[in-house]
Design a protein around this motif. Structure first.
Motif: not given
Lengths: 156, 156
Positions: A8, A43, A46, A48, A70, A72, B86-87
């Motif tokens: 990120l 996150g 994670k 994102f 989100y 990513r 977020p996937t």
């Protein structure tokens, strides 16, 4: 950015809570001014950034738009944006991360049965210091692709 | 439900913050147990419920899934659900509101370029008093449509 995923780092300029004002226009509606709060949260842990925003009509206690989704990093274009809107619209974007700027183009716009027709969206967000500016272009309800929203927010 | 839109009355049973545990399984992964927090918040003033949830692996400080979106009454089937994950996955559902139960079937699943393939999702949420149970069925990565998640949460 404590506990944020290292992927990120190129998007760290977005993180925070932002408030400010914007204006909207489109051939099918009256121009309008709005007050916005947008929150970008990493996150945690994670790769994102969670994003949510709400707008209200300027000078009135009237909620206007809201959306959440989100951001990513990754993919062939460098970054993806996934957004849901209570108007029944979802957007899947790809984009590029620049220096303090990120640009998204919709790859897919999904509509619920009662949603207004939107076919294409682009979003550009730039940050200089604690000032965020964004612009949103949209093709909807049979109108040509054009600027719909412009706003300037301050990190709070 | 103060300030909530009157159209939300049939969905009032969802509103609140819910915490509990669930389990996941799918032919392509190891079964897993998780801890969840889900929040359903009305409008305000608009006819939708904002929804967001996060899960962590049971017994570990490891974030698993999260998602956010909106539930909106209306349309030919009675209710719509719009979700971003977020996937890189978005889901557009239609469904029916029952007595303390709401069932959603995906009309459209949108995927970002780096997302895992998901083709169909169904979600059933039921509430008895302060207990929420949900089940999620999914067809993904070439596997047949089947139960993926089951959870029981308590209103806090």
């Amino acid at each position: 950015m404590s506990r944020a995923h290292p992927d990120l780092a190129p998007l760290a300029f977005l993180v925070g809570t932002w408030r400010g004002t914007g204006s909207g226009r489109y051939p099918t509606i009256e121009p309008f001014e709005y007050v916005e709060e947008a929150v970008f949260t990493p996150g945690p842990g994670k790769p994102f950034i969670a994003y949510r925003q709400r707008t209200r009509r300027a000078g009135a206690d009237e909620p206007l738009h809201s959306e959440s989704g989100y951001i990513r990093p990754g993919g062939p274009d460098g970054v993806e944006l996934i957004i849901a809107q209570p108007t029944g619209i979802v957007e899947v974007h790809t984009g590029e991360i620049g220096r303090d700027e990120v640009c998204f183009r919709s790859e897919d716009v999904g509509l619920s049965p009662t949603a207004v027709e939107v076919s294409r969206v682009e979003r550009r967000i730039s940050v200089v210091g604690d000032t965020m500016r964004y612009r949103l272009w949209m093709a909807a309800v049979g109108q040509p692709f054009q600027v719909h929203l412009e706003a300037e927010l301050t990190r709070v």
